[in-house]
Write a protein that holds these residues in place. Structure first.
Motif, PDB file in Angstrom:
ATOM      1  N   ALA A  45      33.182  29.299  34.110  1.00 18.61           N
ATOM      2  CA  ALA A  45      33.765  30.729  34.121  1.00 18.61           C
ATOM      3  C   ALA A  45      34.828  30.823  33.283  1.00 18.61           C
ATOM      4  O   ALA A  45      35.327  29.897  33.104  1.00 18.61           O
ATOM      5  CB  ALA A  45      33.860  30.786  35.751  1.00 18.61           C
ATOM      6  N   SER A  46      35.105  32.157  33.232  1.00 14.59           N
ATOM      7  CA  SER A  46      36.444  32.456  32.487  1.00 14.59           C
ATOM      8  C   SER A  46      36.666  33.805  32.956  1.00 14.59           C
ATOM      9  O   SER A  46      35.909  34.637  33.537  1.00 14.59           O
ATOM     10  CB  SER A  46      35.960  32.444  30.886  1.00 14.59           C
ATOM     11  N   GLY A 101      25.759  30.801  34.701  1.00 15.86           N
ATOM     12  CA  GLY A 101      26.213  32.062  35.037  1.00 15.86           C
ATOM     13  C   GLY A 101      27.185  32.897  34.587  1.00 15.86           C
ATOM     14  O   GLY A 101      27.850  33.628  35.333  1.00 15.86           O
ATOM     15  N   SER A 102      27.470  32.295  33.364  1.00 19.73           N
ATOM     16  CA  SER A 102      28.923  32.881  32.872  1.00 19.73           C
ATOM     17  C   SER A 102      28.452  33.919  31.488  1.00 19.73           C
ATOM     18  O   SER A 102      29.147  33.683  30.616  1.00 19.73           O
ATOM     19  CB  SER A 102      29.832  31.869  32.172  1.00 19.73           C
ATOM     20  N   GLY A 103      27.338  34.351  31.594  1.00 22.28           N
ATOM     21  CA  GLY A 103      27.015  35.146  30.594  1.00 22.28           C
ATOM     22  C   GLY A 103      27.426  36.620  30.799  1.00 22.28           C
ATOM     23  O   GLY A 103      28.571  36.688  31.429  1.00 22.28           O
ATOM     24  N   ARG A 104      26.948  37.781  30.373  1.00 21.38           N
ATOM     25  CA  ARG A 104      27.563  39.139  30.737  1.00 21.38           C
ATOM     26  C   ARG A 104      27.810  39.220  32.095  1.00 21.38           C
ATOM     27  O   ARG A 104      26.992  38.938  33.113  1.00 21.38           O
ATOM     28  CB  ARG A 104      26.586  40.020  30.209  1.00 21.38           C
ATOM     29  N   ILE A 105      28.919  39.673  32.307  1.00 19.73           N
ATOM     30  CA  ILE A 105      29.195  39.702  33.887  1.00 19.73           C
ATOM     31  C   ILE A 105      29.233  41.375  34.217  1.00 19.73           C
ATOM     32  O   ILE A 105      30.287  42.074  33.576  1.00 19.73           O
ATOM     33  CB  ILE A 105      30.650  39.092  34.179  1.00 19.73           C
ATOM     34  N   GLY A 106      28.446  41.867  34.926  1.00 19.43           N
ATOM     35  CA  GLY A 106      28.449  43.364  35.416  1.00 19.43           C
ATOM     36  C   GLY A 106      28.403  44.195  34.272  1.00 19.43           C
ATOM     37  O   GLY A 106      27.850  44.109  33.123  1.00 19.43           O
ATOM     38  N   THR A 107      29.452  45.244  34.173  1.00 22.80           N
ATOM     39  CA  THR A 107      29.418  46.267  33.180  1.00 22.80           C
ATOM     40  C   THR A 107      29.852  45.629  31.818  1.00 22.80           C
ATOM     41  O   THR A 107      30.688  44.686  31.963  1.00 22.80           O
ATOM     42  CB  THR A 107      30.539  47.227  33.881  1.00 22.80           C
ATOM     43  N   PHE A 145      32.551  33.679  28.863  1.00 23.58           N
ATOM     44  CA  PHE A 145      33.076  32.772  27.933  1.00 23.58           C
ATOM     45  C   PHE A 145      32.294  33.275  26.462  1.00 23.58           C
ATOM     46  O   PHE A 145      31.248  33.012  26.373  1.00 23.58           O
ATOM     47  CB  PHE A 145      32.922  31.473  28.125  1.00 23.58           C
ATOM     48  N   LEU A 146      33.130  33.672  25.511  1.00 19.37           N
ATOM     49  CA  LEU A 146      32.728  34.067  24.285  1.00 19.37           C
ATOM     50  C   LEU A 146      33.129  33.175  23.259  1.00 19.37           C
ATOM     51  O   LEU A 146      32.935  33.255  21.963  1.00 19.37           O
ATOM     52  CB  LEU A 146      33.258  35.297  23.694  1.00 19.37           C
ATOM     53  N   GLY A 147      33.600  32.003  23.260  1.00 19.79           N
ATOM     54  CA  GLY A 147      34.092  30.849  22.497  1.00 19.79           C
ATOM     55  C   GLY A 147      33.041  30.047  22.181  1.00 19.79           C
ATOM     56  O   GLY A 147      31.692  30.147  22.558  1.00 19.79           O
TER      57      GLY A 147
END
Length: 269
Positions: free
Chosen positions: A209-210, A162-168, A145-147
């Protein structure tokens, strides 16, 4: 109770373009079902949002009340609005391109491992993409989530849930497009969520999450279900394409957000 909020992106898009669900239960929903909303007048679950959302905040309190009563509220722009909707069509179109591009990037990575990226042979689950059905027609594409405008708060929340950078990492243009979409959603949805929470003296909320849900033509219908693992879970959906009944939009049954309503009653329909 659970509630659902629909953000109306543009005047040409379907009314049900976003959804929020959540407090002591979760509203029952399903994709590709015939719409059950005919039993509830649209006027009862919709709230008009002024072109300048900061002009007055009565719409926020009204939306929170509708959300609490019905478990769903549809936010629509004023009829005389010159802005074309609550979220510009161009933002939705660019975000749609970013979502499709992200899915294609992940498919190439899966294929490079010698696996079938289509999901036809077998559904799969990775951090960056999930194939949801055996026909390879339904995919979840989680993204951070970038908002939000408070970077420190956003980063803290990202670590907590845990909704920071997800994987790649996202490609730069994907990041920018998704951020603009998330900021547009946050501007409209967050005031309503905050107002609902404050009605119940709950002042803390965060984005858990998003991501994007991508259904290709021929994807399987879902059964009626409640989203989220916990009470108090809220969904916010914004379709990035024009929605018609023929493409199988998500359907919500108003009033099914209370803890006394069982999803089992709808599984036979």
């Amino acid at each position: 109770l659970v509630a659902a909020l629909f953000v109306h992106p543009t005047q040409i898009r379907n009314k049900f373009s976003g959804i929020i669900a959540g407090r002591t239960g979760r509203a029952i929903s399903a994709s590709h079902q015939s719409s059950p909303l005919a039993a509830t007048r649209f006027e009862e679950i919709s709230v008009s949002v002024p072109q300048n959302i900061n002009d007055n905040h009565r719409w926020v309190d009204e939306a929170a009340q509708v959300l609490e009563k019905w478990g769903v509220v549809v936010l629509v722009s004023e009829e005389n609005s010159s802005g074309g909707g609550l979220i510009a069509g161009e933002i939705c179109d660019i975000a749609n391109h970013a979502a499709t591009s992200r899915m294609e990037d992940m498919h190439r990575r899966i294929e490079s491992r010698g696996l079938d990226p289509s999901g036809v042979e077998e559904p799969y689950r990775f951090s960056e993409i999930v194939c949801r059905d055996e026909g390879g027609k339904r995919f979840d594409v989680p993204v951070a989530f970038l908002g939000g405008h408070d970077k420190a708060v956003t980063n803290r929340i990202a670590r907590d849930v845990g909704s920071g950078r997800i994987g790649t990492p996202l490609a730069p243009f994907q990041h920018d497009a998704i951020k603009e979409l998330h900021n547009g959603i946050d501007e409209i949805a967050k005031p309503v969520v905050d107002a609902l929470w404050q009605r119940h003296e709950e002042l803390n909320s965060h984005v858990a999450a998003s991501g994007f849900l991508i259904n290709k033509p021929g994807s399987q219908s879902q059964n009626w279900h409640r989203d989220g693992p916990d009470e108090g879970f809220i969904d916010c959906f914004v379709p990035l394409i024009d929605l018609t009944q023929s493409v199988g939009p998500t359907a919500i049954i108003p009033g099914t957000h209370t803890s006394t309503c069982s999803v089992d009653a709808y599984k036979k329909d």
